[in-house]
Scaffold this motif. Structure first.
Motif, PDB file in Angstrom:
ATOM      1  N   THR A  91      50.040 -56.055  44.262  1.00 35.61           N
ATOM      2  CA  THR A  91      49.700 -54.902  45.086  1.00 35.61           C
ATOM      3  C   THR A  91      48.912 -53.882  44.278  1.00 35.61           C
ATOM      4  OG1 THR A  91      51.617 -55.161  46.540  1.00 35.61           O
ATOM      5  CG2 THR A  91      50.639 -52.963  46.396  1.00 35.61           C
ATOM      6  N   GLN A 121      42.299 -52.041  49.504  1.00 35.29           N
ATOM      7  CA  GLN A 121      43.736 -52.071  49.251  1.00 35.29           C
ATOM      8  C   GLN A 121      44.310 -53.450  49.565  1.00 35.29           C
ATOM      9  OE1 GLN A 121      46.008 -49.474  48.170  1.00 35.29           O
ATOM     10  NE2 GLN A 121      47.399 -51.245  48.047  1.00 35.29           N
ATOM     11  N   THR A 123      48.105 -55.111  49.705  1.00 35.23           N
ATOM     12  CA  THR A 123      49.540 -54.842  49.670  1.00 35.23           C
ATOM     13  C   THR A 123      50.285 -56.136  49.958  1.00 35.23           C
ATOM     14  OG1 THR A 123      49.192 -52.579  50.457  1.00 35.23           O
ATOM     15  CG2 THR A 123      51.423 -53.469  50.610  1.00 35.23           C
TER      16      THR A 123
END
Length: 126
Positions: A91, A121, A123
């Protein structure tokens, strides 16, 4: 004006896969060494994968070896990071970076790269 734009990030469960893309515009990056970095909250930006201008040499961080693969499509002026068997510790915000044409090999530090994307991003949930 040269620009790198990442895409492909998102939320995935542990064990899943993602493919990050880094599309270059404004000029060709076919002869630039390229790298993928990542930065987790509270941590320094680190090199995850990199390739020399001709693909002759590559680098993968130990913790991603066998799980991540970097590739490039010259015709599309795009580099990819294929990520398999993702772990929660993967992450981070992932950044694409390009070196100046002056250098044929990839660099291992952020200061060695002249071109940066805005980041995407990733995650990974447990």
């Amino acid at each position: 004006q040269a620009q790198l734009v990442e895409s492909g990030g998102g939320l995935v469960q542990a064990g899943g896969s993602l493919r990050l893309s880094c599309a270059a515009s404004g000029r060709s990056f076919s002869k630039n060494a390229m790298g993928w970095f990542r930065q987790a909250p509270g941590k320094e930006r680190e090199l995850v994968a990199a390739v020399s201008w001709d693909g002759g040499s590559t680098y993968y961080k130990d913790s991603v070896k066998g799980r991540f693969t970097m590739s490039r499509d010259i015709a599309k002026n795009t580099v990819y990071l294929h990520m398999n068997s993702l772990l929660p510790e993967d992450t981070a915000v992932y950044y694409c970076a390009g070196r100046s044409l002056f250098y044929s090999d990839f660099g291992r530090s952020t200061y060695e790269y002249d071109y940066w994307g805005q980041g995407t991003q990733v995650t990974v949930s447990s």
